[in-house]
Design a protein around this motif. Structure first.
Motif, PDB file in Angstrom:
ATOM      1  N   HIS A  59       0.814  -1.227   0.000  1.00 46.22           N
ATOM      2  CA  HIS A  59       0.000   0.000   0.000  1.00 46.22           C
ATOM      3  C   HIS A  59       0.843   1.271   0.000  1.00 46.22           C
ATOM      4  CE1 HIS A  59       0.603   1.245   4.225  1.00 46.22           C
ATOM      5  NE2 HIS A  59       0.618  -0.053   4.516  1.00 46.22           N
ATOM      6  N   SER A  60       0.175   2.382  -0.263  1.00 46.47           N
ATOM      7  CA  SER A  60       0.823   3.701  -0.320  1.00 46.47           C
ATOM      8  C   SER A  60       0.817   4.362   1.057  1.00 46.47           C
ATOM      9  CB  SER A  60       0.079   4.586  -1.328  1.00 46.47           C
ATOM     10  OG  SER A  60      -1.272   4.768  -0.914  1.00 46.47           O
ATOM     11  N   GLY A  61       1.338   5.603   1.119  1.00 46.05           N
ATOM     12  CA  GLY A  61       1.307   6.382   2.346  1.00 46.05           C
ATOM     13  C   GLY A  61       2.653   6.913   2.781  1.00 46.05           C
ATOM     14  N   GLY A  62       3.599   7.039   1.836  1.00 43.35           N
ATOM     15  CA  GLY A  62       4.882   7.629   2.179  1.00 43.35           C
ATOM     16  C   GLY A  62       5.672   6.844   3.199  1.00 43.35           C
ATOM     17  N   PHE A  63       5.356   5.545   3.350  1.00 40.64           N
ATOM     18  CA  PHE A  63       6.003   4.643   4.322  1.00 40.64           C
ATOM     19  C   PHE A  63       5.629   4.985   5.766  1.00 40.64           C
ATOM     20  CE2 PHE A  63       9.037   5.634   0.856  1.00 40.64           C
ATOM     21  CZ  PHE A  63       8.998   4.432   0.177  1.00 40.64           C
ATOM     22  N   VAL A  64       4.698   5.934   5.965  1.00 43.14           N
ATOM     23  CA  VAL A  64       4.382   6.467   7.299  1.00 43.14           C
ATOM     24  C   VAL A  64       2.908   6.308   7.641  1.00 43.14           C
ATOM     25  CG1 VAL A  64       4.337   8.601   8.693  1.00 43.14           C
ATOM     26  CG2 VAL A  64       6.300   8.104   7.202  1.00 43.14           C
ATOM     27  N   ILE A  65       2.023   6.479   6.664  1.00 46.16           N
ATOM     28  CA  ILE A  65       0.590   6.389   6.897  1.00 46.16           C
ATOM     29  C   ILE A  65       0.010   5.328   5.963  1.00 46.16           C
ATOM     30  CG2 ILE A  65       0.411   8.773   7.669  1.00 46.16           C
ATOM     31  CD1 ILE A  65      -0.607   9.547   4.935  1.00 46.16           C
ATOM     32  N   GLY A  66      -1.298   5.137   6.019  1.00 45.24           N
ATOM     33  CA  GLY A  66      -1.943   4.169   5.146  1.00 45.24           C
ATOM     34  C   GLY A  66      -2.052   2.798   5.781  1.00 45.24           C
ATOM     35  N   HIS A  67      -2.822   1.943   5.109  1.00 42.28           N
ATOM     36  CA  HIS A  67      -3.132   0.604   5.619  1.00 42.28           C
ATOM     37  C   HIS A  67      -3.335  -0.329   4.435  1.00 42.28           C
ATOM     38  CE1 HIS A  67      -5.395  -2.622   7.660  1.00 42.28           C
ATOM     39  NE2 HIS A  67      -4.905  -2.145   8.794  1.00 42.28           N
ATOM     40  N   ALA A  68      -3.106  -1.605   4.658  1.00 41.48           N
ATOM     41  CA  ALA A  68      -3.234  -2.591   3.583  1.00 41.48           C
ATOM     42  C   ALA A  68      -4.637  -2.636   2.988  1.00 41.48           C
ATOM     43  CB  ALA A  68      -2.842  -3.975   4.102  1.00 41.48           C
ATOM     44  N   ARG A  69      -5.666  -2.237   3.751  1.00 38.74           N
ATOM     45  CA  ARG A  69      -7.032  -2.275   3.227  1.00 38.74           C
ATOM     46  C   ARG A  69      -7.309  -1.122   2.262  1.00 38.74           C
ATOM     47  NH1 ARG A  69      -7.863  -0.988   8.714  1.00 38.74           N
ATOM     48  NH2 ARG A  69      -8.062   1.261   9.010  1.00 38.74           N
ATOM     49  N   ASP A  70      -6.412  -0.132   2.188  1.00 34.90           N
ATOM     50  CA  ASP A  70      -6.655   1.038   1.333  1.00 34.90           C
ATOM     51  C   ASP A  70      -6.788   0.663  -0.138  1.00 34.90           C
ATOM     52  OD1 ASP A  70      -6.369   2.404   3.681  1.00 34.90           O
ATOM     53  OD2 ASP A  70      -4.456   3.350   3.171  1.00 34.90           O
ATOM     54  N   ASP A  71      -6.212  -0.469  -0.543  1.00 34.70           N
ATOM     55  CA  ASP A  71      -6.229  -0.866  -1.950  1.00 34.70           C
ATOM     56  C   ASP A  71      -7.303  -1.916  -2.237  1.00 34.70           C
ATOM     57  OD1 ASP A  71      -4.088   0.850  -2.505  1.00 34.70           O
ATOM     58  OD2 ASP A  71      -2.637  -0.658  -1.879  1.00 34.70           O
ATOM     59  N   ALA A  72      -8.388  -1.884  -1.456  1.00 33.47           N
ATOM     60  CA  ALA A  72      -9.463  -2.866  -1.633  1.00 33.47           C
ATOM     61  C   ALA A  72     -10.084  -2.788  -3.025  1.00 33.47           C
ATOM     62  CB  ALA A  72     -10.530  -2.666  -0.560  1.00 33.47           C
ATOM     63  N   ARG A  73     -10.180  -1.585  -3.589  1.00 33.67           N
ATOM     64  CA  ARG A  73     -10.769  -1.462  -4.931  1.00 33.67           C
ATOM     65  C   ARG A  73      -9.892  -2.148  -5.980  1.00 33.67           C
ATOM     66  NH1 ARG A  73     -15.192   1.414  -5.189  1.00 33.67           N
ATOM     67  NH2 ARG A  73     -15.666   2.788  -3.430  1.00 33.67           N
ATOM     68  N   TRP A  74      -8.591  -1.978  -5.853  1.00 30.34           N
ATOM     69  CA  TRP A  74      -7.669  -2.648  -6.766  1.00 30.34           C
ATOM     70  C   TRP A  74      -7.768  -4.165  -6.577  1.00 30.34           C
ATOM     71  CZ3 TRP A  74      -5.204  -3.743 -10.806  1.00 30.34           C
ATOM     72  CH2 TRP A  74      -4.067  -4.543 -10.817  1.00 30.34           C
ATOM     73  N   ALA A  75      -7.802  -4.619  -5.340  1.00 31.29           N
ATOM     74  CA  ALA A  75      -7.937  -6.054  -5.081  1.00 31.29           C
ATOM     75  C   ALA A  75      -9.228  -6.590  -5.684  1.00 31.29           C
ATOM     76  CB  ALA A  75      -7.898  -6.321  -3.579  1.00 31.29           C
ATOM     77  N   THR A  76     -10.305  -5.827  -5.579  1.00 31.70           N
ATOM     78  CA  THR A  76     -11.595  -6.244  -6.137  1.00 31.70           C
ATOM     79  C   THR A  76     -11.518  -6.380  -7.652  1.00 31.70           C
ATOM     80  OG1 THR A  76     -12.770  -5.141  -4.329  1.00 31.70           O
ATOM     81  CG2 THR A  76     -14.049  -5.647  -6.314  1.00 31.70           C
ATOM     82  N   ALA A  77     -10.833  -5.425  -8.301  1.00 31.48           N
ATOM     83  CA  ALA A  77     -10.671  -5.498  -9.756  1.00 31.48           C
ATOM     84  C   ALA A  77      -9.961  -6.786 -10.156  1.00 31.48           C
ATOM     85  CB  ALA A  77      -9.896  -4.281 -10.253  1.00 31.48           C
ATOM     86  N   VAL A  78      -8.978  -7.189  -9.370  1.00 31.21           N
ATOM     87  CA  VAL A  78      -8.218  -8.404  -9.683  1.00 31.21           C
ATOM     88  C   VAL A  78      -9.052  -9.658  -9.430  1.00 31.21           C
ATOM     89  CG1 VAL A  78      -6.177  -9.771  -9.110  1.00 31.21           C
ATOM     90  CG2 VAL A  78      -6.011  -7.272  -9.215  1.00 31.21           C
ATOM     91  N   THR A  79      -9.669  -9.745  -8.259  1.00 21.82           N
ATOM     92  CA  THR A  79     -10.388 -10.980  -7.905  1.00 21.82           C
ATOM     93  C   THR A  79     -11.676 -11.154  -8.702  1.00 21.82           C
ATOM     94  OG1 THR A  79     -11.524  -9.880  -6.061  1.00 21.82           O
ATOM     95  CG2 THR A  79      -9.444 -11.020  -5.570  1.00 21.82           C
ATOM     96  N   SER A  80     -12.236 -10.055  -9.214  1.00 17.81           N
ATOM     97  CA  SER A  80     -13.476 -10.172  -9.984  1.00 17.81           C
ATOM     98  C   SER A  80     -13.219 -10.485 -11.459  1.00 17.81           C
ATOM     99  CB  SER A  80     -14.290  -8.874  -9.875  1.00 17.81           C
ATOM    100  OG  SER A  80     -13.572  -7.786 -10.439  1.00 17.81           O
ATOM    101  N   GLN A  81     -11.982 -10.282 -11.922  1.00 19.65           N
ATOM    102  CA  GLN A  81     -11.680 -10.479 -13.337  1.00 19.65           C
ATOM    103  C   GLN A  81     -10.653 -11.579 -13.599  1.00 19.65           C
ATOM    104  OE1 GLN A  81     -11.042  -6.620 -15.437  1.00 19.65           O
ATOM    105  NE2 GLN A  81     -11.718  -5.673 -13.524  1.00 19.65           N
ATOM    106  N   THR A  82     -10.074 -12.143 -12.545  1.00 21.76           N
ATOM    107  CA  THR A  82      -9.097 -13.219 -12.692  1.00 21.76           C
ATOM    108  C   THR A  82      -9.353 -14.261 -11.605  1.00 21.76           C
ATOM    109  OG1 THR A  82      -7.362 -12.473 -11.153  1.00 21.76           O
ATOM    110  CG2 THR A  82      -7.417 -11.423 -13.337  1.00 21.76           C
ATOM    111  N   SER A  83      -8.585 -15.329 -11.636  1.00 19.84           N
ATOM    112  CA  SER A  83      -8.659 -16.344 -10.588  1.00 19.84           C
ATOM    113  C   SER A  83      -7.628 -16.092  -9.500  1.00 19.84           C
ATOM    114  CB  SER A  83      -8.448 -17.738 -11.187  1.00 19.84           C
ATOM    115  OG  SER A  83      -7.157 -17.837 -11.765  1.00 19.84           O
ATOM    116  N   GLY A  84      -6.962 -14.934  -9.555  1.00 18.32           N
ATOM    117  CA  GLY A  84      -5.882 -14.648  -8.618  1.00 18.32           C
ATOM    118  C   GLY A  84      -6.360 -14.334  -7.212  1.00 18.32           C
ATOM    119  N   VAL A  85      -5.511 -14.666  -6.238  1.00 23.42           N
ATOM    120  CA  VAL A  85      -5.688 -14.266  -4.844  1.00 23.42           C
ATOM    121  C   VAL A  85      -4.790 -13.065  -4.590  1.00 23.42           C
ATOM    122  CG1 VAL A  85      -5.224 -14.932  -2.437  1.00 23.42           C
ATOM    123  CG2 VAL A  85      -6.324 -16.552  -3.998  1.00 23.42           C
TER     124      VAL A  85
END
Length: 329
Positions: free
Chosen positions: A80-106
């Protein structure tokens, strides 16, 4: 600035960014996929003991059952992003959704430890620890680790490069010490990088001046917090683990996979360095796809849209997902 003051400021801005992220992930439609499950693991590569979470996003047909006919899934490890200081792994849920809805990837998003509590290179080492852990437990989670890819946004985009480099170094060390047989080694086949930083030997002013179409998004005081919290002294900022854009050719050839996709922002201070790096990688024989999203500043895809949607984000994510099709075939 003292480490105590840096930490207090970091805590404040983490709270602020989580507030805005709430509007994107919970009030902007269509809503992204929720985390399927979480696993907490220890950092085995870092010399600083600690633990962090892995957030799993799985496609609809995914199962953890163990049968001879159970499907093995390609693996995308996200930073995830955040300048190495802020942010959280859940911030990229939309990107993860794009991957899991269009591929078989985890998709596994790594909630690496943050600066200033954990400055360079601890976050990188946490991410390498995550890769090795996932490779060790591939059968348990039905992962096809011969089809491992990395993705990342901004600071996480930097990690997509630097984790690959540090992983290459760690595997070489383990081979020399005779401990590599303890790990089922996967294969890194692809990188997906959204507006990643590549040259930390440059000052922020130099980065700004490199783009005549700059769209300022992040205030200078926040950049100062990021840099003072995470970066080592200036002479060390030429390290390939900070500035992959100036890493030796042979290291890039050996550590980075054969294909990448780079999505950059037309109004970003990082545009020039990212495009330089793209040209260099092409010259080294890497297949590099992607494009520049014109008229947007850094992190444009993370802005809450409520019911309006974001056509540029959807297009960028489609291009990025499509880039996974060939290496995951």
């Amino acid at each position: 600035m003292s480490r105590i003051i840096l930490r207090l400021k970091a805590l404040f801005f983490r709270a602020v960014i989580s507030f805005f992220t709430f509007f994107d992930l919970y009030l902007s439609h269509p809503l992204p996929q929720r985390v399927s499950f979480t696993k907490r693991i220890k950092s085995t590569v870092s010399s600083i003991p600690g633990s962090f979470d892995l957030l799993f996003y799985t496609p609809p047909h995914y199962t953890k059952s163990q049968t001879p006919n159970t499907q093995k899934h390609p693996l995308l490890i996200n930073f995830h992003s955040g300048g190495f200081v802020i942010g959280h792994a859940r911030d990229d849920a939309r990107w993860a959704t794009a991957v899991t809805s269009q591929t078989s990837g985890v998709v596994v998003s790594v909630n690496y430890r943050l600066a200033p509590e954990h400055p360079f290179p601890i976050g990188i080492e946490d991410c390498v620890s995550a890769v090795l852990w996932l490779w060790r437990h591939a059968d348990e989670y039905n992962l096809d680790i011969s089809k491992t890819a990395f993705s990342g946004f901004s600071a996480g985009g930097n990690f997509a490069y630097t984790v690959a480099i540090r992983l290459h170094e760690e595997l070489a060390r383990m081979k020399d010490e005779g401990t590599l047989e303890d790990v089922e080694t996967g294969r890194l086949v692809h990188l997906v990088v959204f507006y990643g930083s590549t040259e930390y030997q440059l000052t922020r002013d130099e980065k700004d001046a490199s783009n005549p179409n700059l769209i300022p998004v992040i205030p200078k005081f926040l950049f100062r917090l990021f840099d003072e919290s995470y970066l080592p002294p200036k002479p060390e900022r030429r390290s390939p683990l900070l500035s992959p854009g100036i890493a030796p050719d042979q290291l890039l050839e050996d550590a980075l996979p054969p294909s990448l996709v780079m999505i950059n922002c037309g109004g970003d201070q990082l545009l020039a360095e990212a495009e330089r790096f793209k040209k260099r990688l092409v010259g080294l024989g890497k297949k590099v796809n992607g494009y520049i999203v014109e008229g947007v500043g850094h992190g444009w895809d993370k802005t809450p849209t409520f019911k309006k949607g974001n056509a540029k984000r959807d297009q960028a994510y489609r291009v990025a997902v499509d880039s996974l099709q060939e290496p995951w075939a």
